[in-house]
Design a protein around this motif. Structure first.
Motif, PDB file in Angstrom:
ATOM      1  N   ASN A  45       0.668  -1.345   0.059  1.00  0.00           N
ATOM      2  CA  ASN A  45      -0.001  -0.066   0.035  1.00  0.00           C
ATOM      3  C   ASN A  45       0.937   1.284  -0.114  1.00  0.00           C
ATOM      4  OD1 ASN A  45      -2.158  -1.857   0.253  1.00  0.00           O
ATOM      5  ND2 ASN A  45      -2.842  -1.057   2.165  1.00  0.00           N
ATOM      6  N   SER A  46       0.575   1.988  -0.808  1.00  0.00           N
ATOM      7  CA  SER A  46       1.144   3.580  -0.940  1.00  0.00           C
ATOM      8  C   SER A  46       0.100   4.831  -0.628  1.00  0.00           C
ATOM      9  CB  SER A  46       2.077   3.571  -2.250  1.00  0.00           C
ATOM     10  OG  SER A  46       2.711   4.949  -2.164  1.00  0.00           O
ATOM     11  N   TYR A  47       0.368   5.314   0.277  1.00  0.00           N
ATOM     12  CA  TYR A  47      -0.720   6.475   0.839  1.00  0.00           C
ATOM     13  C   TYR A  47      -0.180   7.764   0.202  1.00  0.00           C
ATOM     14  CZ  TYR A  47      -2.177   2.772   3.664  1.00  0.00           C
ATOM     15  OH  TYR A  47      -2.756   1.504   4.071  1.00  0.00           O
ATOM     16  N   VAL A  48      -0.646   8.323  -0.502  1.00  0.00           N
ATOM     17  CA  VAL A  48      -0.441   9.481  -1.601  1.00  0.00           C
ATOM     18  C   VAL A  48      -1.309  10.708  -1.415  1.00  0.00           C
ATOM     19  CG1 VAL A  48       0.633   8.041  -3.142  1.00  0.00           C
ATOM     20  CG2 VAL A  48      -1.771   8.988  -3.611  1.00  0.00           C
ATOM     21  N   ALA A  49      -0.771  11.775  -1.526  1.00  0.00           N
ATOM     22  CA  ALA A  49      -1.773  13.145  -1.489  1.00  0.00           C
ATOM     23  C   ALA A  49      -1.964  13.396  -2.779  1.00  0.00           C
ATOM     24  CB  ALA A  49      -1.016  14.231  -0.600  1.00  0.00           C
ATOM     25  N   GLU A  50      -3.219  14.149  -2.816  1.00  0.00           N
ATOM     26  CA  GLU A  50      -3.700  14.680  -4.119  1.00  0.00           C
ATOM     27  C   GLU A  50      -4.428  15.961  -3.765  1.00  0.00           C
ATOM     28  OE1 GLU A  50      -6.786  14.072  -7.828  1.00  0.00           O
ATOM     29  OE2 GLU A  50      -5.793  12.331  -6.902  1.00  0.00           O
ATOM     30  N   ASP A  51      -4.167  16.968  -4.513  1.00  0.00           N
ATOM     31  CA  ASP A  51      -4.627  18.192  -4.388  1.00  0.00           C
ATOM     32  C   ASP A  51      -5.610  18.454  -5.468  1.00  0.00           C
ATOM     33  OD1 ASP A  51      -5.638  21.077  -4.366  1.00  0.00           O
ATOM     34  OD2 ASP A  51      -3.728  21.809  -3.943  1.00  0.00           O
ATOM     35  N   ARG A  52      -7.269  18.354  -5.092  1.00  0.00           N
ATOM     36  CA  ARG A  52      -8.213  18.012  -6.099  1.00  0.00           C
ATOM     37  C   ARG A  52      -8.376  19.336  -6.846  1.00  0.00           C
ATOM     38  NH1 ARG A  52     -12.983  14.900  -2.961  1.00  0.00           N
ATOM     39  NH2 ARG A  52     -11.975  16.056  -1.315  1.00  0.00           N
ATOM     40  N   GLU A  53      -8.225  20.497  -6.327  1.00  0.00           N
ATOM     41  CA  GLU A  53      -8.338  21.868  -6.966  1.00  0.00           C
ATOM     42  C   GLU A  53      -7.233  21.964  -7.842  1.00  0.00           C
ATOM     43  OE1 GLU A  53      -8.359  25.317  -4.379  1.00  0.00           O
ATOM     44  OE2 GLU A  53      -9.771  24.358  -2.719  1.00  0.00           O
ATOM     45  N   LEU A  72       3.189   3.323  -9.561  1.00  0.00           N
ATOM     46  CA  LEU A  72       2.945   2.488  -8.249  1.00  0.00           C
ATOM     47  C   LEU A  72       1.895   1.436  -8.453  1.00  0.00           C
ATOM     48  CD1 LEU A  72       2.383   5.216  -5.815  1.00  0.00           C
ATOM     49  CD2 LEU A  72       4.507   4.386  -6.484  1.00  0.00           C
ATOM     50  N   ARG A  73       0.665   1.467  -9.290  1.00  0.00           N
ATOM     51  CA  ARG A  73      -0.082   0.098  -9.553  1.00  0.00           C
ATOM     52  C   ARG A  73       0.674  -0.768 -10.415  1.00  0.00           C
ATOM     53  NH1 ARG A  73      -3.722   4.776 -10.457  1.00  0.00           N
ATOM     54  NH2 ARG A  73      -5.311   4.935  -8.665  1.00  0.00           N
ATOM     55  N   GLN A  74       1.778  -0.339 -11.152  1.00  0.00           N
ATOM     56  CA  GLN A  74       2.309  -1.439 -12.266  1.00  0.00           C
ATOM     57  C   GLN A  74       3.320  -2.127 -11.619  1.00  0.00           C
ATOM     58  OE1 GLN A  74       4.000   1.228 -15.474  1.00  0.00           O
ATOM     59  NE2 GLN A  74       1.949   1.761 -16.096  1.00  0.00           N
ATOM     60  N   CYS A  75       3.632  -1.379 -10.422  1.00  0.00           N
ATOM     61  CA  CYS A  75       4.860  -2.179  -9.246  1.00  0.00           C
ATOM     62  C   CYS A  75       4.180  -3.187  -8.501  1.00  0.00           C
ATOM     63  CB  CYS A  75       5.572  -1.152  -8.758  1.00  0.00           C
ATOM     64  SG  CYS A  75       6.690  -0.398  -9.632  1.00  0.00           S
ATOM     65  N   GLY A  76       2.618  -3.230  -8.371  1.00  0.00           N
ATOM     66  CA  GLY A  76       1.723  -3.880  -7.775  1.00  0.00           C
ATOM     67  C   GLY A  76       1.195  -3.169  -6.333  1.00  0.00           C
ATOM     68  N   PHE A  77       1.431  -1.983  -6.170  1.00  0.00           N
ATOM     69  CA  PHE A  77       1.043  -1.187  -5.093  1.00  0.00           C
ATOM     70  C   PHE A  77      -0.357  -0.881  -5.278  1.00  0.00           C
ATOM     71  CE2 PHE A  77       5.320  -0.866  -4.147  1.00  0.00           C
ATOM     72  CZ  PHE A  77       5.457  -0.816  -2.695  1.00  0.00           C
ATOM     73  N   LYS A  78      -1.119  -0.949  -4.167  1.00  0.00           N
ATOM     74  CA  LYS A  78      -2.550  -0.427  -4.098  1.00  0.00           C
ATOM     75  C   LYS A  78      -2.239   1.463  -3.746  1.00  0.00           C
ATOM     76  CE  LYS A  78      -7.150  -0.297  -2.067  1.00  0.00           C
ATOM     77  NZ  LYS A  78      -8.005  -0.896  -0.931  1.00  0.00           N
ATOM     78  N   VAL A  79      -2.896   1.919  -4.382  1.00  0.00           N
ATOM     79  CA  VAL A  79      -2.716   3.703  -4.403  1.00  0.00           C
ATOM     80  C   VAL A  79      -3.943   4.284  -3.330  1.00  0.00           C
ATOM     81  CG1 VAL A  79      -2.446   5.797  -5.281  1.00  0.00           C
ATOM     82  CG2 VAL A  79      -1.410   3.947  -6.218  1.00  0.00           C
ATOM     83  N   ILE A  80      -3.598   4.653  -2.216  1.00  0.00           N
ATOM     84  CA  ILE A  80      -4.635   5.126  -1.591  1.00  0.00           C
ATOM     85  C   ILE A  80      -4.466   6.764  -1.358  1.00  0.00           C
ATOM     86  CG2 ILE A  80      -5.467   5.165   0.987  1.00  0.00           C
ATOM     87  CD1 ILE A  80      -3.747   2.044   0.019  1.00  0.00           C
ATOM     88  N   LYS A  81      -5.387   7.302  -1.655  1.00  0.00           N
ATOM     89  CA  LYS A  81      -5.528   8.810  -1.857  1.00  0.00           C
ATOM     90  C   LYS A  81      -6.051   9.541  -0.666  1.00  0.00           C
ATOM     91  CE  LYS A  81      -6.072   9.016  -6.820  1.00  0.00           C
ATOM     92  NZ  LYS A  81      -6.708   9.730  -7.947  1.00  0.00           N
ATOM     93  N   LYS A  82      -5.321  10.375  -0.297  1.00  0.00           N
ATOM     94  CA  LYS A  82      -5.575  11.532   0.925  1.00  0.00           C
ATOM     95  C   LYS A  82      -5.589  12.762   0.258  1.00  0.00           C
ATOM     96  CE  LYS A  82      -6.886  12.056   5.325  1.00  0.00           C
ATOM     97  NZ  LYS A  82      -7.960  11.113   5.809  1.00  0.00           N
ATOM     98  N   PHE A  83      -6.904  13.270   0.378  1.00  0.00           N
ATOM     99  CA  PHE A  83      -6.861  14.796  -0.451  1.00  0.00           C
ATOM    100  C   PHE A  83      -6.731  15.712   0.542  1.00  0.00           C
ATOM    101  CE2 PHE A  83     -10.021  11.731  -2.506  1.00  0.00           C
ATOM    102  CZ  PHE A  83      -9.684  12.121  -3.951  1.00  0.00           C
ATOM    103  N   VAL A  84      -5.926  16.734  -0.295  1.00  0.00           N
ATOM    104  CA  VAL A  84      -5.497  17.968   0.349  1.00  0.00           C
ATOM    105  C   VAL A  84      -6.524  18.888   0.913  1.00  0.00           C
ATOM    106  CG1 VAL A  84      -3.922  20.001   0.080  1.00  0.00           C
ATOM    107  CG2 VAL A  84      -3.139  17.901  -0.704  1.00  0.00           C
ATOM    108  N   LYS A  85      -6.373  19.203   2.233  1.00  0.00           N
ATOM    109  CA  LYS A  85      -7.305  20.184   2.687  1.00  0.00           C
ATOM    110  C   LYS A  85      -6.611  21.799   2.789  1.00  0.00           C
ATOM    111  CE  LYS A  85     -10.312  16.741   5.160  1.00  0.00           C
ATOM    112  NZ  LYS A  85     -10.776  16.373   6.438  1.00  0.00           N
ATOM    113  N   HIS A  86      -7.577  22.557   2.344  1.00  0.00           N
ATOM    114  CA  HIS A  86      -6.982  24.053   2.600  1.00  0.00           C
ATOM    115  C   HIS A  86      -7.691  24.745   3.541  1.00  0.00           C
ATOM    116  CE1 HIS A  86      -4.497  23.599  -1.300  1.00  0.00           C
ATOM    117  NE2 HIS A  86      -5.669  23.008  -1.610  1.00  0.00           N
ATOM    118  N   PHE A  87      -7.156  25.342   4.642  1.00  0.00           N
ATOM    119  CA  PHE A  87      -7.973  26.258   5.573  1.00  0.00           C
ATOM    120  C   PHE A  87      -7.090  27.200   6.078  1.00  0.00           C
ATOM    121  CE2 PHE A  87      -5.418  22.732   7.828  1.00  0.00           C
ATOM    122  CZ  PHE A  87      -4.879  23.292   8.634  1.00  0.00           C
TER     123      PHE A  87
END
Length: 258
Positions: A45-53, A72-87
């Motif tokens: 598992n790889s836990y990555v950040a994504e800025d949806r904006e 990452l997926r081609q290497c056999g990893f499941k990609v788990i996204k954490k979306f960036v929050k702006h505040f």
């Protein structure tokens, strides 16, 4: 099939690794290492950040990010996204946050029931409690990280290995010679100016072997005794044969500032 295998899971705190020296890390090398010997890689598992904006408005960012996820997926990893929050904080400063610690910890705890060994890639001390919990469940926990690594995290793990020392995991900064290695100084004699560099190689089964090679300080014009006396320092060097005595030794030694 897996009865006699060391059932292994990899959990990558990708943002911590990226920001702390691991940018450009080869995930395929990581998979090879985790599945070597009598190990069977069951979870990755790889836990990555994504800025949806930015994903929505910036085509270049979107293209690079999704290409990275595809690798990452081609290497056999499941990609788990954490979306960036702006505040905006109390002082009116815009802050961004994308912390995947909780996601990683919950997944590791749930999946550890079917694992014997967990390889955790992070230098963040927030994971100390997770490591202890996994160990109490009977798992062996190995930590790999690059720089800004919590000393307490290193001591808590069953084994810590600097990612800089794993062959092929990161590109070299001082040339692409196939004889180039990374290692740490051991048994340095400051009075006589020599010691040994300990480094790792991978055998045919993908297992890491610790090796050592002689070095003299004259082959490191930019280094000093204090650097060689500290075994936490990492150096890049080439392995050559001395034409005078036929001895194998380290040459063109450069301190890696991490």
């Amino acid at each position: 099939m897996y009865n006699d295998m060391l059932k292994t899971g990899i959990y990558v705190d990708a943002e911590n690794i990226r920001m702390c020296g691991g940018y450009g890390m080869r995930y395929d090398v990581l998979v090879e290492l985790a599945g070597s010997g009598n190990a069977a890689l069951l979870r990755a598992n790889s836990y990555v950040a994504e800025d949806r904006e930015r994903t929505k408005d910036d085509a270049e960012y979107r293209h690079k990010l999704y290409r990275y996820h595809d690798v990452l997926r081609q290497c056999g990893f499941k990609v788990i996204k954490k979306f960036v929050k702006h505040f905006v904080d109390d002082e009116g400063i815009l802050t961004t946050k994308a912390n995947a610690d909780m996601d990683l910890a919950i997944d590791a705890l749930l999946q550890a029931r079917n694992l014997d060994r967990i390889i955790l890639l992070t230098g963040d001390s927030d994971f100390i409690r997770l490591i202890l919990a996994l160990q109490n469940m009977g798992c062996r926990v190995e930590v790999i990280a690059f720089k800004h690594v919590s000393q307490e995290l290193k001591e808590c793990a069953d084994n810590f290995l600097s990612g800089y020392l794993i062959p092929g995991l990161l590109p070299f900064t001082t040339g692409g010679d196939h004889n180039r290695q990374r290692g740490i100084p051991i048994n340095y004699n400051a009075e006589r100016g020599f010691g040994f560099m300990r480094y790792y190689s991978m055998n045919a089964e993908g297992l890491l072997n610790a090796e050592s090679v002689f070095f003299h300080c004259s082959k490191a014009p930019d280094a000093n005794d204090a650097l060689f006396l500290d075994s936490s320092n990492i150096f890049e060097f080439s392995i050559v044969q001395n034409s005078d005595n036929g001895r194998t030794e380290a040459s063109d030694i450069r301190w890696l500032e991490v």
